[in-house]
Design a protein around this motif. Structure first.
Motif, short mmCIF file in Angstrom:
data_model
loop_
_atom_site.label_atom_id
_atom_site.label_comp_id
_atom_site.label_asym_id
_atom_site.label_seq_id
_atom_site.Cartn_x
_atom_site.Cartn_y
_atom_site.Cartn_z
N PHE A 110 35.64 36.05 -17.47
CA PHE A 110 35.78 34.74 -18.11
C PHE A 110 37.13 34.64 -18.83
O PHE A 110 37.83 33.64 -18.74
N HIS A 111 37.49 35.69 -19.55
CA HIS A 111 38.77 35.68 -20.27
C HIS A 111 39.95 35.68 -19.29
O HIS A 111 40.99 35.07 -19.58
N LEU A 112 39.80 36.35 -18.16
CA LEU A 112 40.86 36.33 -17.15
C LEU A 112 41.09 34.89 -16.68
O LEU A 112 42.24 34.46 -16.52
N GLY A 113 40.01 34.15 -16.47
CA GLY A 113 40.15 32.75 -16.09
C GLY A 113 40.78 31.91 -17.19
O GLY A 113 41.64 31.07 -16.93
N SER A 114 40.37 32.15 -18.44
CA SER A 114 40.92 31.40 -19.57
C SER A 114 42.41 31.66 -19.71
O SER A 114 43.20 30.73 -19.94
N MET A 115 42.82 32.91 -19.57
CA MET A 115 44.24 33.25 -19.66
C MET A 115 45.02 32.69 -18.48
O MET A 115 46.18 32.29 -18.62
N ALA A 116 44.37 32.65 -17.31
CA ALA A 116 45.03 32.08 -16.14
C ALA A 116 45.37 30.61 -16.37
O ALA A 116 46.44 30.13 -15.95
N TYR A 117 44.49 29.89 -17.06
CA TYR A 117 44.82 28.49 -17.33
C TYR A 117 45.93 28.36 -18.36
O TYR A 117 46.80 27.50 -18.25
N LEU A 118 45.91 29.23 -19.38
CA LEU A 118 47.01 29.20 -20.36
C LEU A 118 48.34 29.53 -19.69
O LEU A 118 49.40 29.04 -20.12
N ASP A 119 48.31 30.36 -18.64
CA ASP A 119 49.54 30.67 -17.92
C ASP A 119 49.94 29.50 -17.01
O ASP A 119 51.13 29.30 -16.75
N GLN A 120 48.97 28.74 -16.56
CA GLN A 120 49.24 27.59 -15.68
C GLN A 120 49.81 26.41 -16.45
O GLN A 120 50.66 25.68 -15.94
N LEU A 121 49.34 26.22 -17.71
CA LEU A 121 49.74 25.07 -18.51
C LEU A 121 51.04 25.37 -19.24
O LEU A 121 51.16 26.40 -19.91
N THR A 122 52.03 24.48 -19.13
CA THR A 122 53.34 24.72 -19.73
C THR A 122 53.63 23.74 -20.85
O THR A 122 53.11 22.62 -20.89
N TRP A 123 54.48 24.19 -21.76
CA TRP A 123 55.06 23.33 -22.80
C TRP A 123 56.52 23.76 -22.95
O TRP A 123 56.81 24.95 -23.06
N GLN A 124 57.42 22.80 -22.87
CA GLN A 124 58.86 23.07 -22.89
C GLN A 124 59.24 24.09 -21.81
O GLN A 124 59.99 25.04 -22.03
N ASP A 125 58.65 23.87 -20.63
CA ASP A 125 58.96 24.66 -19.43
C ASP A 125 58.56 26.13 -19.54
O ASP A 125 59.05 26.96 -18.77
N LYS A 126 57.70 26.46 -20.50
CA LYS A 126 57.21 27.83 -20.61
C LYS A 126 55.69 27.82 -20.65
O LYS A 126 55.08 26.96 -21.30
N PRO A 127 55.02 28.76 -19.95
CA PRO A 127 53.56 28.82 -19.99
C PRO A 127 53.07 29.05 -21.42
O PRO A 127 53.70 29.77 -22.20
N ILE A 184 35.54 33.31 -13.46
CA ILE A 184 36.95 32.96 -13.60
C ILE A 184 37.12 31.44 -13.58
O ILE A 184 37.86 30.87 -14.41
N ALA A 185 36.44 30.77 -12.65
CA ALA A 185 36.54 29.31 -12.57
C ALA A 185 36.01 28.67 -13.85
O ALA A 185 36.58 27.69 -14.35
N THR A 186 34.93 29.23 -14.40
CA THR A 186 34.37 28.69 -15.65
C THR A 186 35.35 28.90 -16.80
O THR A 186 35.52 28.03 -17.66
N GLY A 187 36.02 30.06 -16.84
CA GLY A 187 37.01 30.31 -17.87
C GLY A 187 38.16 29.33 -17.80
O GLY A 187 38.61 28.79 -18.82
N LYS A 188 38.66 29.07 -16.59
CA LYS A 188 39.76 28.12 -16.43
C LYS A 188 39.34 26.72 -16.88
O LYS A 188 40.05 26.06 -17.66
N ALA A 189 38.20 26.26 -16.37
CA ALA A 189 37.75 24.90 -16.68
C ALA A 189 37.42 24.74 -18.16
O ALA A 189 37.71 23.70 -18.76
N THR A 190 36.83 25.76 -18.76
CA THR A 190 36.47 25.68 -20.18
C THR A 190 37.71 25.59 -21.05
O THR A 190 37.78 24.78 -21.98
N MET A 191 38.72 26.41 -20.75
CA MET A 191 39.96 26.35 -21.52
C MET A 191 40.64 25.00 -21.34
O MET A 191 41.13 24.40 -22.33
N CYS A 192 40.66 24.48 -20.13
CA CYS A 192 41.26 23.16 -19.87
C CYS A 192 40.54 22.09 -20.70
O CYS A 192 41.19 21.28 -21.39
#
Length: 506
Positions: free
Chosen positions: A25-42, A458-466
């Motif tokens: 679950f945490h791997l998915g959550s971190m994957a979304y934080l890596d996917q989402l950018t602010w000022q061109d940085k994850p 993993i999918a649940t971690g990504k969607a939950t973080m989003c």
């Protein structure tokens, strides 16, 4: 008061315990934080501190090592995904117990938790030691806090790369020079060594490379400690981050701008047990007395056969009946005596009815088995109840502190179970499956026609973080205290989150 800097300037991330359920679950959550950018940085690259417990330490340690090795998060993700997907940790650990060459170090106990550590060392963490993390430039990498529990002092025991933070705790700690040769795998094992499943790790003996290494010398004349799962004292890694913030000094403004607490603790526990009347095997329908009577019948039958016939086969049959019946009678007598003795000690030394062993012999075995199962089930649930209580206290303390108000967002595995949310059929199936996963270090056998458990988590971690970042920005907007420029940035980030959310539910 809300930090006036941008909410994504300095991030903190806590990864709770919970076995593979937490790691995936945490791997998915971190994957979304890596996917989402602010000022061109994850956003993931904005981490200033990461605090991990138990299963969360598996993911957190792998990520920390990947940073040290200059790998991208995609590489970290692929390597950890492969390790989890193979799901051979338990099998490899059991095989390791029988590998004599693996136990050449005389200071380490030959037990299951050290076997797990050997697997982590060879299969996941590249045989790296703590110096790999301790040598990282402090201004370029997040501070890393890996938590376990010190049984002797009833305190957290932290293996941390953190400016001003002790390696250990206030009562038992060691200098950084002595910690450099600690294996990363042993730190993961100490953090995830849950009671009942594993033996405590002995510190420093189970961490030494030999009887004369730097750790042994640094710990000379100090009492031996026993370390267990960090979740015993703080399964969300909250206290470590609070101490990190305090070490930053008395600043005019807080240092951490946003803190994500990723947590897979169950929302509720279901106590399910079957009535012995509904499904009991045929052989459990009878009491010990009934079986004793049958044993006497078999003895009489064996005696009669031996008296009437003296052939080889009759003698063998008679001997078998005598031995099996005699063994049953002896075992049942000893078992009843033992149970009666324990009852006298536990219930009352003056309960005269307990002295009558016939009462125990007349109870059908199905009721005895049912009561044992119920007791084991209730005892097994106690750690969950205890950990939930600790979690609630941590959250209540955190959210009631005005200094942290509006700076913390939880990321809970059951957040998407909210009936008010409309989820796509595929995501709904993944969320439901992810919430069924237990806190084990292996995945259960898959049910045909359902998404693989690893992928569902993993999918649940990504969607939950989003979803939680969308909610978090909504909350900041309602405050009305951030500058228009900052709010414009947040609106842009939220727009990307909403597009991702729509794609996840498509």
């Amino acid at each position: 008061m809300l930090n006036v800097m941008h909410p994504f300037q300095h991030l903190a991330l806590s990864l709770s315990g919970g076995g593979y359920r937490a790691a995936a679950f945490h791997l998915g959550s971190m994957a979304y934080l890596d996917q989402l950018t602010w000022q061109d940085k994850p956003l993931l690259s904005r981490l200033s501190v990461i605090s991990t417990i138990s299963g969360g330490t598996i993911t957190g340690m792998k990520y920390a090592l990947s940073l040290a090795e200059g790998k991208t998060f995609e590489q970290c993700y692929a390597e950890l995904y492969q390790f989890l997907q193979e799901d051979q940790l338990l099998g490899h650990a059991l095989a390791m117990l029988n590998n004599h060459e693996a136990w050449a170090n005389s200071t380490r106990q030959r037990n299951l938790i050290n076997a797990f550590a050997l697997v982590y060392h060879r299969e996941l963490l590249g045989e790296k030691t703590f110096k790999t993390l301790l040598d990282l430039p402090a201004d370029q990498f997040p501070e890393m806090l890996f938590n376990s529990t010190d049984l002797e002092n009833q305190l957290a025991f932290r293996f941390q790369k953190s400016h001003g933070g002790l390696i250990g705790n206030g009562k038992a700690n060691l200098p950084e020079t002595a910690a450099r040769d600690l294996r990363l795998a042993d730190i993961v094992a100490a953090s995830s060594c849950f009671p009942g499943g594993f033996e405590p790790l002995r510190f420093p003996l189970d961490f030494q490379s030999g009887p004369e290494d730097a750790l042994a010398k640094a710990w000379e004349n100090k009492p031996e400690l026993r370390l267990l799962d960090g979740g015993i004292v703080d399964n969300q890694g909250i206290e470590s981050v609070l101490l990190f913030e305090a070490r930053k000094g008395k600043q005019e403004e807080p240092f951490i701008s946003t803190w994500f607490v990723s947590d897979v603790t169950r929302k509720e526990l279901r106590f399910e047990e079957e009535s012995p009347e509904k499904s009991s095997p045929f052989l459990l329908q009878f009491s010990v007395r009934a079986y004793n009577r049958w044993a006497f019948v078999f003895l009489l039958l064996a005696g009669y056969l031996l008296w009437q016939f003296m052939s080889k086969w009759v003698i063998l049959l008679g001997a078998f009946l005598i031995l099996s019946s005699g063994l049953w009678l002896a075992l049942s007598f000893l078992a009843v005596r033992f149970v009666a003795g324990q009852l006298k000690k536990t219930v009352s030394r003056h309960a005269s009815s307990i002295r009558n062993l016939n009462l125990l012999r007349t109870v059908p075995l199905k009721y005895v088995v049912a009561q044992l199962q119920t007791r084991l089930l209730s005892v097994g649930r106690l750690p969950d109840v205890f950990m939930k209580r600790i979690r609630d206290q941590g959250y209540n303390s955190l959210f009631s502190d005005r200094h942290w108000k509006y700076r913390v967002k939880t990321n809970l595995i059951y957040d998407l179970n909210d009936p008010k949310l409309t989820l796509g059929a595929s995501l709904r199936a993944q969320v439901e499956k992810a919430n069924q996963m237990g806190t084990t270090l292996w995945f259960a056998e898959e049910t045909p026609g359902t998404p693989p458990m690893l992928d569902a988590l993993i999918a649940t971690g990504k969607a939950t973080m989003c979803h939680n970042i969308i909610e978090y920005i909504d909350g900041l907007r309602k405050l009305g205290t951030l500058s228009p420029d900052i709010m414009a940035d947040l609106e842009e980030v939220q727009g990307r989150c909403k597009a991702d959310w729509a794609a996840m539910n498509g």
